[in-house]
Design an enzyme around this catalytic site. Structure first.
Site, PDB file in Angstrom:
ATOM      1  N   HIS A   1       0.845  -1.320  -0.069  1.00 44.99           N
ATOM      2  CA  HIS A   1       0.028  -0.075   0.109  1.00 44.99           C
ATOM      3  C   HIS A   1       0.915   1.252   0.155  1.00 44.99           C
ATOM      4  O   HIS A   1       0.478   2.171  -0.682  1.00 44.99           O
ATOM      5  CB  HIS A   1      -0.859  -0.052   0.912  1.00 44.99           C
TER       6      HIS A   1
ATOM      7  N   HIS B   1      -7.839  -7.711  -7.934  1.00 45.30           N
ATOM      8  CA  HIS B   1      -8.531  -8.481  -6.559  1.00 45.30           C
ATOM      9  C   HIS B   1      -8.562  -7.569  -5.476  1.00 45.30           C
ATOM     10  O   HIS B   1      -7.568  -7.363  -4.735  1.00 45.30           O
ATOM     11  CB  HIS B   1      -7.282  -9.535  -6.539  1.00 45.30           C
TER      12      HIS B   1
ATOM     13  N   SER C   1      -6.793  -1.705  -0.573  1.00 53.23           N
ATOM     14  CA  SER C   1      -6.225  -1.051  -1.795  1.00 53.23           C
ATOM     15  C   SER C   1      -7.499  -0.118  -2.477  1.00 53.23           C
ATOM     16  O   SER C   1      -7.063   0.874  -2.734  1.00 53.23           O
ATOM     17  CB  SER C   1      -5.463  -2.243  -2.805  1.00 53.23           C
TER      18      SER C   1
ATOM     19  N   GLU D   1     -13.857  -8.379  -7.411  1.00 53.71           N
ATOM     20  CA  GLU D   1     -13.521  -9.299  -6.388  1.00 53.71           C
ATOM     21  C   GLU D   1     -14.429 -10.460  -6.552  1.00 53.71           C
ATOM     22  O   GLU D   1     -15.673 -10.262  -6.931  1.00 53.71           O
ATOM     23  CB  GLU D   1     -14.033  -8.482  -4.834  1.00 53.71           C
TER      24      GLU D   1
ATOM     25  N   ASP E   1     -14.301 -12.487 -11.823  1.00 54.90           N
ATOM     26  CA  ASP E   1     -12.665 -12.870 -11.789  1.00 54.90           C
ATOM     27  C   ASP E   1     -11.813 -11.571 -12.360  1.00 54.90           C
ATOM     28  O   ASP E   1     -12.424 -11.134 -13.478  1.00 54.90           O
ATOM     29  CB  ASP E   1     -12.787 -14.089 -12.927  1.00 54.90           C
ATOM     30  N   GLY E   2     -11.095 -11.287 -11.811  1.00 56.41           N
ATOM     31  CA  GLY E   2     -10.256 -10.210 -12.149  1.00 56.41           C
ATOM     32  C   GLY E   2      -9.410 -10.152 -13.178  1.00 56.41           C
ATOM     33  O   GLY E   2      -9.230  -9.466 -14.012  1.00 56.41           O
TER      34      GLY E   2
ATOM     35  N   ASP F   1      -3.491  -8.245  -7.427  1.00 60.13           N
ATOM     36  CA  ASP F   1      -2.982  -8.779  -5.972  1.00 60.13           C
ATOM     37  C   ASP F   1      -3.719 -10.012  -5.763  1.00 60.13           C
ATOM     38  O   ASP F   1      -4.545  -9.970  -4.748  1.00 60.13           O
ATOM     39  CB  ASP F   1      -3.395  -7.601  -5.165  1.00 60.13           C
TER      40      ASP F   1
HETATM   41  C1  SAM Z   1      -4.928 -10.415  -1.598  1.00 62.09           C
HETATM   42  S1  SAM Z   1      -6.372 -10.135  -1.385  1.00 62.09           S
HETATM   43  C2  SAM Z   1      -6.671  -8.632  -1.812  1.00 62.09           C
HETATM   44  C3  SAM Z   1      -6.336  -7.659  -1.128  1.00 62.09           C
HETATM   45  C4  SAM Z   1      -6.440  -6.177  -1.587  1.00 62.09           C
HETATM   46  N1  SAM Z   1      -6.117  -5.892  -2.937  1.00 62.09           N
HETATM   47  C5  SAM Z   1      -5.882  -5.132  -0.692  1.00 62.09           C
HETATM   48  O1  SAM Z   1      -4.840  -4.884  -1.012  1.00 62.09           O
HETATM   49  O2  SAM Z   1      -6.242  -4.386   0.337  1.00 62.09           O
HETATM   50  C6  SAM Z   1      -6.803 -11.456  -2.800  1.00 62.09           C
HETATM   51  C7  SAM Z   1      -8.387 -11.164  -2.879  1.00 62.09           C
HETATM   52  O3  SAM Z   1      -8.715 -11.599  -4.339  1.00 62.09           O
HETATM   53  C8  SAM Z   1      -9.924 -12.422  -4.106  1.00 62.09           C
HETATM   54  N2  SAM Z   1      -9.859 -13.238  -5.322  1.00 62.09           N
HETATM   55  C9  SAM Z   1      -9.386 -14.837  -5.507  1.00 62.09           C
HETATM   56  N3  SAM Z   1      -9.459 -14.968  -6.556  1.00 62.09           N
HETATM   57  C10 SAM Z   1      -9.971 -14.063  -7.297  1.00 62.09           C
HETATM   58  C11 SAM Z   1     -10.328 -13.886  -8.942  1.00 62.09           C
HETATM   59  N4  SAM Z   1      -9.922 -14.842  -9.644  1.00 62.09           N
HETATM   60  N5  SAM Z   1     -10.554 -12.589  -9.173  1.00 62.09           N
HETATM   61  C12 SAM Z   1     -10.980 -11.591  -8.390  1.00 62.09           C
HETATM   62  N6  SAM Z   1     -10.899 -11.658  -7.200  1.00 62.09           N
HETATM   63  C13 SAM Z   1     -10.262 -12.945  -6.628  1.00 62.09           C
HETATM   64  C14 SAM Z   1      -9.593 -13.034  -2.758  1.00 62.09           C
HETATM   65  O4  SAM Z   1     -11.028 -13.340  -2.299  1.00 62.09           O
HETATM   66  C15 SAM Z   1      -9.467 -12.002  -2.086  1.00 62.09           C
HETATM   67  O5  SAM Z   1     -10.294 -11.133  -1.391  1.00 62.09           O
END
Ligand code: SAM
Length: 279
Positions: A18, A41, A96, A114, A139-140, A161
């Site tokens: 961050h 993500h 984030s 998300e 899906d991101g 992320d």
């Molecule tokens: C490391 S965390 C994200 C933290 C956030 N970026 C932050 O810095 O505050 C990863 C997130 O990705 C989500 N996730 C997992 N697979 C995903 C996908 N294919 N597409 C989108 N989100 C996904 C998870 O549920 C989780 O909330």
């Protein structure tokens, strides 16, 4: 999907990610033209540090908890100023998308993706009726194809992320970077990754170099030498198309972070900033 970021919010890896994310967004604000932040993500956007989950690991205590207990070094001032009122007044650590949203000017936009149904709900609530923030339950990685190039704005940043709970996350990140370079060439790309052991990280760098990706900077923060692959020994942020001056800024931020996060368990924090490919 087992990963829940609430267990890790505010830990050393979040502080690193961050603080650098904020520096990248502030660099985008040097020009008046609007920009978009695409957070593939995004997580749930805000984390209760008094929750059972956060308390269970207590990871935030040796991360943001420790940083806020000491006078801030200048390179961390922007990051700590953004976090302090949230943590000290409400025990909430921003994720984030919240960091990004707080930086937007009227001409800028945030798109947050998300996939976890329980995390997307609070994320939607956080940005409810916000004309500058769009939340997608999708899906991101796939969203990159649908959402890039951005419709109206020509500048911006894509943050990737993932939880790295699947073995192909490094490969998917490499593919995502290649895709972004073809669809949104002006965009900055920032990819967070864990450093447990050197081998997968080197393979990631090599795959990107072999794919011909230019202008890559790897920013690494290591709590200890990455020899035990069962532990999160450090983390990295790979930045493609970094703004002018970011390399020096990142070094200053990571050095200040290394000083702030030093402890008996993390006595010899190492940072590496390596240019993996020139422009
Ligand atoms: C490391 S965390 C994200 C933290 C956030 N970026 C932050 O810095 O505050 C990863 C997130 O990705 C989500 N996730 C997992 N697979 C995903 C996908 N294919 N597409 C989108 N989100 C996904 C998870 O549920 C989780 O909330």
């Amino acid at each position: 999907m087992n990963y829940r970021h609430i267990y890790h919010a505010g830990n050393f890896a979040d502080c690193m990610k961050h603080a650098l994310l904020l520096a990248l967004i502030k660099a985008l604000k040097r020009k008046p033209a609007g920009f978009v932040v695409l957070d593939t993500h995004a997580g749930c956007g805000r984390y209760d540090l008094t929750s059972e989950e956060a308390e269970k690991t207590g990871e935030w205590r040796t991360g943001i908890g420790q940083l806020l207990n000491h006078p801030a070094a200048a390179p961390l001032a922007d990051y700590l100023d953004a976090v302090r009122p949230n943590v000290q007044d409400r025990h909430r650590y921003p994720g984030s998308p919240a960091f990004a949203r707080a930086e937007l000017r009227p001409q800028d936009q945030l798109i947050a993706c998300e996939l976890h149904p329980e995390d997307v709900r609070p994320l939607r609530r956080l940005f409810h009726a916000d004309p500058q923030a769009a939340v997608h339950h999708r899906d991101g990685y796939e969203a990159l194809r649908a959402l890039l190039p951005p419709k109206d704005l020509k500048r911006g940043l894509v943050l990737i992320d993932p939880p790295f709970e699947k073995p192909d996350d490094f490969a998917r990140c490499a593919d995502a970077i290649a895709l972004i370079r073809t669809r949104f060439r002006a965009g900055i790309v920032a990819v967070w990754y864990p450093i447990k052991h050197r081998t997968p990280v080197r393979a990631f760098y090599t795959a990107l170099q072999d794919a011909g990706i230019r202008d890559m900077l790897a920013c690494e923060f290591l709590l200890r030498p990455p020899v035990d692959p069962s532990r999160l020994n450090g983390c990295g942020l790979l930045v493609v198309n970094a703004p002018f001056g970011f390399e020096d800024e990142a070094r200053n931020i990571l050095e200040a972070l290394a000083t702030g996060l030093r402890s008996p368990e993390a006595e010899d924090i190492q940072i590496n900033i390596e240019r993996l490919a020139e422009e």
